[in-house]
Design a protein around this motif. Structure first.
Motif, PDB file in Angstrom:
ATOM      1  N   ARG A  18      19.508  16.963 -22.793  1.00  0.00           N
ATOM      2  CA  ARG A  18      20.072  16.272 -23.946  1.00  0.00           C
ATOM      3  C   ARG A  18      20.689  14.976 -23.431  1.00  0.00           C
ATOM      4  NH1 ARG A  18      21.145  21.805 -25.187  1.00  0.00           N
ATOM      5  NH2 ARG A  18      19.961  22.335 -27.061  1.00  0.00           N
ATOM      6  N   PHE A  19      20.884  14.025 -24.330  1.00  0.00           N
ATOM      7  CA  PHE A  19      21.542  12.788 -23.911  1.00  0.00           C
ATOM      8  C   PHE A  19      22.837  13.150 -23.207  1.00  0.00           C
ATOM      9  CE2 PHE A  19      19.170  10.954 -27.609  1.00  0.00           C
ATOM     10  CZ  PHE A  19      18.334  10.156 -26.851  1.00  0.00           C
ATOM     11  N   MET A  20      23.092  12.473 -22.106  1.00  0.00           N
ATOM     12  CA  MET A  20      24.265  12.832 -21.322  1.00  0.00           C
ATOM     13  C   MET A  20      25.363  11.792 -21.434  1.00  0.00           C
ATOM     14  SD  MET A  20      23.421  12.146 -17.363  1.00  0.00           S
ATOM     15  CE  MET A  20      22.150  10.994 -16.964  1.00  0.00           C
ATOM     16  N   THR A  21      26.548  12.266 -21.126  1.00  0.00           N
ATOM     17  CA  THR A  21      27.698  11.386 -21.010  1.00  0.00           C
ATOM     18  C   THR A  21      28.050  11.288 -19.526  1.00  0.00           C
ATOM     19  OG1 THR A  21      29.292  13.182 -21.158  1.00  0.00           O
ATOM     20  CG2 THR A  21      28.564  12.183 -23.251  1.00  0.00           C
ATOM     21  N   PHE A  22      28.903  10.370 -19.217  1.00  0.00           N
ATOM     22  CA  PHE A  22      29.352  10.235 -17.836  1.00  0.00           C
ATOM     23  C   PHE A  22      30.024  11.517 -17.361  1.00  0.00           C
ATOM     24  CE2 PHE A  22      32.360   8.774 -14.549  1.00  0.00           C
ATOM     25  CZ  PHE A  22      31.432   8.272 -13.653  1.00  0.00           C
ATOM     26  N   SER A  23      30.786  12.145 -18.243  1.00  0.00           N
ATOM     27  CA  SER A  23      31.455  13.387 -17.847  1.00  0.00           C
ATOM     28  C   SER A  23      30.445  14.501 -17.561  1.00  0.00           C
ATOM     29  CB  SER A  23      32.486  13.819 -18.885  1.00  0.00           C
ATOM     30  OG  SER A  23      31.892  13.964 -20.140  1.00  0.00           O
ATOM     31  N   GLN A  44      24.752  23.127 -22.119  1.00  0.00           N
ATOM     32  CA  GLN A  44      24.225  22.358 -23.248  1.00  0.00           C
ATOM     33  C   GLN A  44      23.451  21.137 -22.757  1.00  0.00           C
ATOM     34  OE1 GLN A  44      24.292  22.791 -26.714  1.00  0.00           O
ATOM     35  NE2 GLN A  44      24.836  24.856 -26.073  1.00  0.00           N
ATOM     36  N   TYR A  45      24.040  20.397 -21.830  1.00  0.00           N
ATOM     37  CA  TYR A  45      23.385  19.195 -21.316  1.00  0.00           C
ATOM     38  C   TYR A  45      22.043  19.515 -20.652  1.00  0.00           C
ATOM     39  CZ  TYR A  45      22.143  15.730 -17.836  1.00  0.00           C
ATOM     40  OH  TYR A  45      21.431  14.872 -17.043  1.00  0.00           O
ATOM     41  N   ILE A  46      22.004  20.547 -19.806  1.00  0.00           N
ATOM     42  CA  ILE A  46      20.747  20.853 -19.101  1.00  0.00           C
ATOM     43  C   ILE A  46      19.853  21.807 -19.893  1.00  0.00           C
ATOM     44  CG2 ILE A  46      21.683  20.324 -16.815  1.00  0.00           C
ATOM     45  CD1 ILE A  46      21.882  23.322 -16.286  1.00  0.00           C
ATOM     46  N   MET A  47      20.239  22.073 -21.128  1.00  0.00           N
ATOM     47  CA  MET A  47      19.421  22.797 -22.100  1.00  0.00           C
ATOM     48  C   MET A  47      19.070  24.209 -21.656  1.00  0.00           C
ATOM     49  SD  MET A  47      17.075  19.628 -23.494  1.00  0.00           S
ATOM     50  CE  MET A  47      16.265  20.580 -24.773  1.00  0.00           C
ATOM     51  N   GLN A  48      20.056  24.922 -21.135  1.00  0.00           N
ATOM     52  CA  GLN A  48      19.818  26.318 -20.778  1.00  0.00           C
ATOM     53  C   GLN A  48      19.598  27.181 -22.008  1.00  0.00           C
ATOM     54  OE1 GLN A  48      23.030  27.484 -18.152  1.00  0.00           O
ATOM     55  NE2 GLN A  48      21.804  26.965 -16.361  1.00  0.00           N
ATOM     56  N   ASP A  49      19.969  26.674 -23.174  1.00  0.00           N
ATOM     57  CA  ASP A  49      19.756  27.396 -24.426  1.00  0.00           C
ATOM     58  C   ASP A  49      18.371  27.120 -25.015  1.00  0.00           C
ATOM     59  OD1 ASP A  49      20.428  24.701 -24.856  1.00  0.00           O
ATOM     60  OD2 ASP A  49      21.213  25.113 -26.846  1.00  0.00           O
ATOM     61  N   PHE A  50      17.577  26.338 -24.333  1.00  0.00           N
ATOM     62  CA  PHE A  50      16.281  25.867 -24.817  1.00  0.00           C
ATOM     63  C   PHE A  50      15.175  26.845 -24.433  1.00  0.00           C
ATOM     64  CE2 PHE A  50      12.504  23.122 -23.945  1.00  0.00           C
ATOM     65  CZ  PHE A  50      12.294  22.650 -25.221  1.00  0.00           C
ATOM     66  N   HIS A  51      14.240  27.061 -25.325  1.00  0.00           N
ATOM     67  CA  HIS A  51      13.099  27.943 -25.066  1.00  0.00           C
ATOM     68  C   HIS A  51      12.004  27.121 -24.399  1.00  0.00           C
ATOM     69  CE1 HIS A  51       9.670  30.575 -25.800  1.00  0.00           C
ATOM     70  NE2 HIS A  51      10.571  31.545 -25.946  1.00  0.00           N
ATOM     71  N   HIS A  52      11.793  27.323 -23.119  1.00  0.00           N
ATOM     72  CA  HIS A  52      10.874  26.492 -22.337  1.00  0.00           C
ATOM     73  C   HIS A  52       9.393  26.813 -22.535  1.00  0.00           C
ATOM     74  CE1 HIS A  52      14.532  25.150 -20.360  1.00  0.00           C
ATOM     75  NE2 HIS A  52      13.830  24.121 -19.971  1.00  0.00           N
ATOM     76  N   ASN A  53       9.084  27.578 -23.573  1.00  0.00           N
ATOM     77  CA  ASN A  53       7.679  27.812 -23.900  1.00  0.00           C
ATOM     78  C   ASN A  53       7.313  27.199 -25.243  1.00  0.00           C
ATOM     79  OD1 ASN A  53       6.882  29.260 -21.559  1.00  0.00           O
ATOM     80  ND2 ASN A  53       8.043  31.006 -22.315  1.00  0.00           N
ATOM     81  N   ALA A  54       8.217  26.430 -25.834  1.00  0.00           N
ATOM     82  CA  ALA A  54       7.981  25.831 -27.139  1.00  0.00           C
ATOM     83  C   ALA A  54       7.816  24.313 -27.018  1.00  0.00           C
ATOM     84  CB  ALA A  54       9.146  26.141 -28.068  1.00  0.00           C
ATOM     85  N   VAL A  55       6.779  23.780 -27.654  1.00  0.00           N
ATOM     86  CA  VAL A  55       6.627  22.324 -27.740  1.00  0.00           C
ATOM     87  C   VAL A  55       7.781  21.807 -28.584  1.00  0.00           C
ATOM     88  CG1 VAL A  55       5.171  20.447 -28.591  1.00  0.00           C
ATOM     89  CG2 VAL A  55       4.106  22.460 -27.546  1.00  0.00           C
ATOM     90  N   SER A  56       8.462  20.770 -28.085  1.00  0.00           N
ATOM     91  CA  SER A  56       9.648  20.298 -28.786  1.00  0.00           C
ATOM     92  C   SER A  56       9.960  18.852 -28.459  1.00  0.00           C
ATOM     93  CB  SER A  56      10.835  21.176 -28.395  1.00  0.00           C
ATOM     94  OG  SER A  56      11.977  20.796 -29.099  1.00  0.00           O
ATOM     95  N   ASP A  57      10.479  18.127 -29.437  1.00  0.00           N
ATOM     96  CA  ASP A  57      11.018  16.800 -29.170  1.00  0.00           C
ATOM     97  C   ASP A  57      12.334  16.987 -28.410  1.00  0.00           C
ATOM     98  OD1 ASP A  57       9.036  16.341 -31.196  1.00  0.00           O
ATOM     99  OD2 ASP A  57       9.974  14.417 -31.572  1.00  0.00           O
TER     100      ASP A  57
END
Length: 147
Positions: A18-23, A44-57
């Motif tokens: 996801r878009f990151m902040t400096f923090s 949240q930033y490194i998208m551990q909640d993301f399903h890595h088998n789904a095509v996604s924007d």
């Protein structure tokens, strides 16, 4: 378009962000990532909640491997030469978003990444390595540009 990236042992390399902040960067690169209140922010930033088998924007793709049309690359101005190493991939994704184009994670294609992390290690050791300083300088340029 970014494919699913796997390590040589078959484990998935998280390759979208996801878009990151400096923090977010500070948390990811320091001992702060071990503190419970900040771990959720990092996840949240490194998208551990993301399903890595789904095509996604997605917001950002790690530059280990991605594809785009030459016309798109030229339209956004290609890679910014101010980045010697690190952050050029995220910068390119930002420019693509500015053109109202899509950045897509595409797990139907998989590549194997024989990964050697140049900017990883304990903080004291990193202070004496060139890649750490390149990463720091590139990060400063990135955050200054996209503030």
């Amino acid at each position: 378009l970014g494919p699913k990236i796997v390590y040589h042992d078959g484990a998935i390399q998280p390759s979208c962000r996801r878009f990151m902040t400096f923090s977010d960067l500070i948390i990811k690169r320091t001992v702060l990532k071990h503190f419970s209140p900040l771990q959720e922010r990092l996840r949240q930033y490194i998208m551990q909640d993301f399903h890595h088998n789904a095509v996604s924007d997605v917001d950002l793709l790690v530059g280990a491997c991605f594809l785009m049309r030459k016309e798109v690359f030229e339209r956004v101005g290609g890679f910014d030469k101010r980045y010697f190493l690190f952050m050029e991939d995220f910068d390119l994704c930002q420019k693509i978003h500015l053109e109202n184009l899509r950045v897509v994670y595409f797990p139907k294609t998989t590549v194997t990444h024989y990964h050697k992390r140049l900017s990883d290690g304990n903080m004291v050791k990193l202070l004496f390595q060139k890649p750490f300083w390149h990463h720091l300088i590139s990060s400063a340029k990135y955050f200054w540009r996209w503030r």
